[in-house]
Each structure stands twice: as C-alpha cells, then as structure tokens.
Design a protein around this motif. Structure first.
Motif, PDB file in Angstrom:
ATOM      1  N   ASN A   1       0.813  -1.210   0.000  1.00  8.92           N
ATOM      2  CA  ASN A   1       0.000   0.000   0.000  1.00  8.92           C
ATOM      3  C   ASN A   1       0.850   1.265   0.000  1.00  8.92           C
ATOM      4  O   ASN A   1       0.447   2.301  -0.542  1.00  8.92           O
TER       5      ASN A   1
ATOM      6  N   LYS B   1       3.302   1.973  -1.697  1.00  7.09           N
ATOM      7  CA  LYS B   1       3.648   2.385  -3.058  1.00  7.09           C
ATOM      8  C   LYS B   1       2.666   3.413  -3.598  1.00  7.09           C
ATOM      9  O   LYS B   1       3.028   4.275  -4.398  1.00  7.09           O
ATOM     10  N   ASN B   2       1.424   3.287  -3.182  1.00  6.33           N
ATOM     11  CA  ASN B   2       0.347   4.130  -3.688  1.00  6.33           C
ATOM     12  C   ASN B   2       0.398   5.491  -2.994  1.00  6.33           C
ATOM     13  O   ASN B   2       0.417   5.585  -1.765  1.00  6.33           O
ATOM     14  N   ASP B   3       0.424   6.556  -3.793  1.00  9.69           N
ATOM     15  CA  ASP B   3       0.468   7.904  -3.211  1.00  9.69           C
ATOM     16  C   ASP B   3      -0.743   8.202  -2.340  1.00  9.69           C
ATOM     17  O   ASP B   3      -0.714   9.130  -1.528  1.00  9.69           O
ATOM     18  N   ARG B   4      -1.807   7.429  -2.513  1.00 11.79           N
ATOM     19  CA  ARG B   4      -2.993   7.614  -1.671  1.00 11.79           C
ATOM     20  C   ARG B   4      -2.659   7.406  -0.197  1.00 11.79           C
ATOM     21  O   ARG B   4      -3.292   7.990   0.683  1.00 11.79           O
TER      22      ARG B   4
END
Length: 394
Positions: A305, A307-310
């Motif tokens: 997770n 990795k995701n900019d979110r």
C-alpha cells in the motif's frame, strides 16, 4: 467477513459446537436445510471463483504468462514459487487450466443430478487450487477462509460414507450429535415459538435483500451496462456502510513491476545500513527476492500500500518508527541521524529477470525532525479525513 455474514442466517451451531453439546438430549435426525441463507452461502462461493475467472479473461491470462508474473512478484512469493519460475512451459499450462477451472467448475455446483458427487469434485479441485496457492504465494488467510467456506457446503451423503463417518467420529464424541428442534410437540404452539418463527421469517427476508445487493454489486464490477449503473446511489451507500463491497480480481491484471523497500539509514559514525534488514550494509545493487524483514502477510500488504500515493501519509510515520526503534536499542555512536525510505522497482520480463532498476525516495527524515513525523494513528486520521481507507485483501 461475507462468510460470517451469511453464517448469521444459518443454523451452523447444530453441528460440532457448544450449542450442539448442550443440546445432546434433544438430538434430532433431520440434517437437511433449505433456506435463503444456504442459497446465499452457495452463491458467495460460486461468485468468488466465477467472478475471478471473468476478470482473468484477458490477454495476460490467455497467453499463459500470468502465473509466471504472479510468482515473480516477490513481496508475496515463497521459495517453491521461485523454483516453479524455472519451468515457464508448465506454468503456461497451469495458467490456462486455472482459468478454465474458475469459469467452468462453479457451474457444476448447480447440477441437479447426483449433485453430491459434482459438489465433492468441485470442492476437491478448489481445495487443491488453494493448496497450490498457499505453497507458492503468500495471500494471508484467504485460502484458509475459502476452505472453511467449503466445509459448510459438504453434502450430507459424504458424512454417511465410511470416510466421512471416520472424520466425524472425534467431533461427534466431543460435541455430540446434531442438535434437534427443541420446539417440537406442544411447545411448538407456544407464544415464544410463534415469535421465533416470525423472527426467522424476517431474517430470511433480510438475507434475501442482502443476497440481491451482493449480486448487483458483483454485476456492477463487470460494467455490464454501458449507461448508468446496476446499483442506485442508495444501494452503493448501503453496500459501503455494510462493508459488503467485493471484487474478485486478485492477480487478474499484469504484475510486471517487482519492488523492494530499503530503509537507508546514515548513522552518527558515518556508516550506512538498512533498517529493514537488521542493520545490514546496503549492497551496491538490490538483491532480487530480498523483500526485507517483513514477518507476516499483513506487513507485506502494508508495504504494498505504501507504493500508492494515496497512502503517502503513512510513509513518514513508518520512517519515524524505524528510527526510534533502532535508536532505542543502539549506543549513541550508532544512532540514526538521517533515514530515507526508498522504493526500488524492477520490470519483470517473461522468462527473464534482466530489467533495469529505478529508485524513488518516498520519505526522508533527519534526527532534528523525526519527532515531528507523527504516528500511525495520526496518519490514519488524516487519511480518513481525506475520504480514504486501507484496501482490504481477499
């Protein structure tokens, strides 16, 4: 969570449970159940595999390359998976066989003729599939939860066979035979029994509504309709609030970028180490397959997770925690003065691991600022304030 939801509408306590143990004196002979709850459970198991097969109907799976890429995704990989990657032709055959099985086998559960034989064959096939998954890829509790779901669908005829009786004997001795209906005879006419019957009828009605909501939600995922949606806004909101959203697309798309994390720490004595690998020196080039000291699947999912900019709000708190943990256990001259959380990615080529590396610093904290990085609870509150949430794993 969906299996637990449907279990609310099923009398699972009648077998191998404390309820059955307490009700030994009221044991009954009727072991047949026909209800909307049973239909919902069967539909759920059907959709897990059939929807997964539909999502896999793409060139990635039809070409036979999907399992090779899935086993190359080393954050989830196991040693046996690395061995199987050396046989791409066999993996191509297994890829297509998996796709065919997920598309065809669920329909055999609905065959009316000798249904118990077809159901046992389908259960054996999918339990074998989950055994293969568990031996080669880390997917958390997914395979075990699916196996538990199949247990509730074992046909009655199986328990009448010698092998079924042999399996059931120790459980029956411990918990007793199936708990019978304690409301037979005159008690059946009591006010309490009539109220219970009406409550059960209301429960089945609620179960039917939830079943239709689940079916509509799965259709929504496939975008069957070019205009509009299957679920109105109210239905989508209800699905979200009940946490019933499901999308069985795990490993359906191409996974052509492998990745690792490095917690590059500069110490007070001038040396550099990796805090994700027990303080080992950082090698000149990344080591394929070395995902670091991640003790379980939840940690692997957490880093995935990141990795995701979110989920960028979690990066600095993680770096802060890694620095604090190290400094608390090491002498002053070995304290961390600067920490970089680095994402390293490598393209996966079919039957080749010669892709180039790329590195990206996701978070950087120094000794003078790490106290301001916050903590996980604060990061989670910021994420929720932005309307986000952690992705569930199947």
């Amino acid at each position: 969570r969906m299996l637990m939801l449907w279990s609310v509408f099923l009398p699972l306590g009648r077998m191998w449970s404390l309820d059955a143990r307490r009700a030994r004196s009221a044991a009954g002979e009727d072991t047949t159940l026909v209800s909307i709850g049973g239909t919902a459970l069967l539909a759920q198991m059907f959709l897990v595999y059939f929807m997964s097969g539909l999502f896999k109907c793409n060139p990635h799976w039809l070409s036979g390359e999907a399992l090779y890429y899935a086993l190359s995704f080393e954050v989830y990989g196991r040693p046996l998976g690395a061995v199987l990657r050396q046989y791409p032709e066999m993996l191509a055959l297994l890829t297509r066989a998996t796709l065919v099985m997920e598309l065809v086998a669920p329909w055999l559960l609905l065959v009316p003729w000798r249904n118990h034989m077809f159901r046992l064959a389908v259960m054996a096939a999918f339990l074998g599939l989950h055994l293969g998954i568990e031996l080669t890829i880390s997917v958390g509790l997914f395979s075990y939860v699916c196996a538990a779901g199949w247990l509730a669908l074992v046909p009655t005829r199986f328990w009448e066979w010698r092998v079924g009786r042999a399996i059931a004997v120790p459980f029956t001795k411990l918990f007793g035979p199936p708990a019978g209906d304690c409301t037979k005879g005159a008690e059946q006419q009591s006010l309490g029994a009539r109220i219970r019957d009406r409550l059960e009828l209301c429960g089945q009605g609620i179960c039917l509504g939830l079943l239709l909501l689940m079916l509509a939600g799965n259709m929504e995922n496939l975008n069957f309709f070019e205009r509009g949606t299957v679920l109105p806004a109210a239905g989508q909101e209800l699905t979200r609030r009940l946490n019933m959203h499901q999308k069985w697309a795990m490993f359906a798309g191409p996974l052509k970028n492998n990745f690792w994390f490095v917690a590059r720490a500069r110490l007070a004595d001038g040396s550099s180490i990796d805090l994700l690998r027990r303080g080992e020196p950082i090698p000149e080039t990344p080591v394929p397959g070395d995902v670091g000291d991640l003790p379980n699947h939840r940690w692997r999912k957490y880093f995935l997770n990141l990795k995701n900019d979110r989920y960028a709000v979690f990066r600095e708190p993680l770096a802060h925690w890694l620095m604090e943990r190290w400094n608390a256990a090491e002498p002053e001259e070995r304290r961390v003065v600067q920490l970089d959380l680095v994402l390293i990615e490598q393209q996966i080529d079919y039957a080749s691991r010669q892709g180039e590396y790329t590195a990206r610093v996701l978070a950087r904290i120094g000794e003078e600022q790490h106290e301001e990085a916050g903590n996980f609870a604060e990061a989670l509150r910021r994420l929720e304030a932005d309307g986000g949430g952690l992705d569930p794993f199947p």
